[in-house]
Write an enzyme that holds these catalytic residues in place. Structure first.
Site, mmCIF file in Angstrom:
data_model
loop_
_atom_site.group_PDB
_atom_site.id
_atom_site.type_symbol
_atom_site.label_atom_id
_atom_site.label_comp_id
_atom_site.label_asym_id
_atom_site.label_seq_id
_atom_site.Cartn_x
_atom_site.Cartn_y
_atom_site.Cartn_z
ATOM 1 N N THR A 203 45.458 52.764 32.142
ATOM 2 C CA THR A 203 44.558 51.606 32.164
ATOM 3 C C THR A 203 43.760 51.495 30.877
ATOM 4 O OG1 THR A 203 44.246 51.948 34.531
ATOM 5 C CG2 THR A 203 42.645 50.528 33.451
ATOM 6 N N ARG A 231 52.313 48.251 45.064
ATOM 7 C CA ARG A 231 50.967 48.842 45.038
ATOM 8 C C ARG A 231 50.085 48.202 43.961
ATOM 9 N NH1 ARG A 231 47.622 51.421 41.021
ATOM 10 N NH2 ARG A 231 46.171 52.786 42.092
ATOM 11 N N GLY A 233 46.174 48.597 42.195
ATOM 12 C CA GLY A 233 44.960 49.403 42.106
ATOM 13 C C GLY A 233 43.747 48.508 41.944
ATOM 14 N N ASP A 234 42.744 49.048 41.301
ATOM 15 C CA ASP A 234 41.484 48.328 41.126
ATOM 16 C C ASP A 234 41.516 47.327 39.970
ATOM 17 O OD1 ASP A 234 41.767 50.680 39.476
ATOM 18 O OD2 ASP A 234 39.754 50.271 38.733
ATOM 19 N N THR A 254 38.208 53.113 35.385
ATOM 20 C CA THR A 254 39.540 53.665 35.162
ATOM 21 C C THR A 254 39.729 54.845 36.112
ATOM 22 O OG1 THR A 254 41.063 54.574 33.506
ATOM 23 C CG2 THR A 254 38.751 55.166 33.276
HETATM 24 N N1 GLY Z 1 42.924 52.210 37.635
HETATM 25 C C1 GLY Z 1 44.228 51.721 37.612
HETATM 26 C C2 GLY Z 1 44.966 51.864 38.847
HETATM 27 O O1 GLY Z 1 44.617 52.675 39.698
HETATM 28 O O2 GLY Z 1 45.956 51.178 38.990
#
Ligand code: GLY
Length: 343
Positions: A203, A231, A233-234, A254
């Site tokens: 990231t 999937r 993520g954030d 991150t």
């Molecule tokens: N922080 C990036 C992810 O978990 O995809």
């Protein structure tokens, strides 16, 4: 094939010392950067990204343009941990997530986007050209193509191909915390030093304040290497991987996205700054919240927050040692080792 793949958690704390040892050029953060503009971004790759952002900030440009240009540098590096050169998902496809936010609460995001080189710029188009905040998957790709973004060949980079073949031998999730920093400042894009069959986060998050004092932020990622298909993520989620409130400050995250989402991480940090906490104290409090939630599982999880407030104060905090961030202003250009919950 997916059935025989297992989620395995494994600690890599022992590798931290080696990683940190390479980073002798990093130092502790200045609490306040003198004057505007300023840009900060996650991990060692942030040094090059900040330079890209500075092309705009240094000419009194807008923070929004700077944070887009900055992370495009990272996306452009096809051998890097972000963008189309990154590790694929379990099924062998690179899927990208990104978001961007400006000083007026305008925001845009794309997720599960394939075959587009600059997801951050597509996120900006979502923000500016649609009534929506988020587009995902084939819809995001369709929008990108309609906006003139070229559809790239569906092909792994040589290094990602090697890593994927290696990973397929065991097909395990094997978290390796701080894997983003397996390179160093000059070779952080060197894929041989990135995951070889390992699980990583890949990231870059960036926040900036321009000469007018306006804040913006961007975040772009390929997500965890060898993640389950679909999937997220954030990083594409406004409030989790990124948040900007021009009256207060901005934050990006991150690390393990699932645990950032759980606490609406970046929004939480901005709200804590609103209550008067410094950026570092706010990041620390948000990290402590994750630590409380995850209890003994924390040894396998890295999360870090990086924040900038309206006064130009910069701060970060991570669960584990080894998280670095890059800072650039008129008088500072360096990599900083963030403080952490574990020592
Ligand atoms: N922080 C990036 C992810 O978990 O995809």
């Amino acid at each position: 094939m997916i059935n025989r793949r297992k989620f395995i958690s494994a600690s890599a704390v022992s590798s931290l010392a080696a990683l940190i040892g390479k980073k002798a050029w990093a130092s502790e953060a200045p609490a306040i950067v003198k004057g505007k503009p300023v840009v900060i971004s996650t991990w060692d790759a942030g040094l090059a990204a900040n330079k890209g952002a500075w092309e705009i900030l240094g000419k009194s440009g807008r923070a929004l343009d700077a944070v887009e240009a900055g992370v495009r540098v990272t996306e452009d590096s096809l051998n890097c941990c972000v963008g189309l050169g990154a590790n694929p998902d379990r099924d062998g496809f690179v899927t990208l997530d990104a978001c961007i936010m400006d000083e007026n609460f305008n925001c845009g995001s794309v997720a599960f986007l394939e075959r587009i080189k600059h997801p951050i710029s597509v996120a900006r188009r979502v923000m500016e050209k649609t009534p929506h905040v988020m587009l995902v998957g084939s819809g995001a790709q369709q929008f990108a193509v309609a906006e003139g973004f070229p559809l790239e060949e569906q092909k792994l980079s040589l290094d990602a191909q090697r890593s994927y073949e290696e990973w397929l031998k065991k097909s395990e999730y094997k978290p390796v915390i701080n894997i983003e920093n397996k390179g160093n400042a000059s070779t952080s894009f060197a894929p041989a030093k990135l995951a070889n069959g390992e699980w990583n986060h890949d990231t870059i998050g960036m926040v900036a304040m321009d000469a007018n004092g306006n804040l913006s932020g961007s975040c772009t990622t390929s997500g965890m290497g060898f993640k389950m298909r679909g999937r997220l993520g954030d990083s594409p989620i406004i409030g989790a991987g990124l948040y900007v409130d021009n009256e207060v400050g901005a934050c990006t995250a991150t690390g393990q996205g699932e645990d950032v989402i759980r606490v609406s991480g970046s929004h939480t940090v901005v709200e804590l700054m609103r209550q008067g906490l410094s950026p570092e104290a706010a990041c620390k409090k948000a990290i402590e919240r994750i630590v409380r939630i995850k209890k003994d599982k924390i040894k396998d999880i890295q999360v870090a927050f990086l924040a900038l407030n309206k006064k130009g104060q910069v701060g970060a905090f991570a669960i584990h040692k080894g998280f670095s961030y890059a800072i650039k202003s008129n008088d500072v250009e360096k990599l900083v080792n963030a403080k952490s919950w574990t020592s």
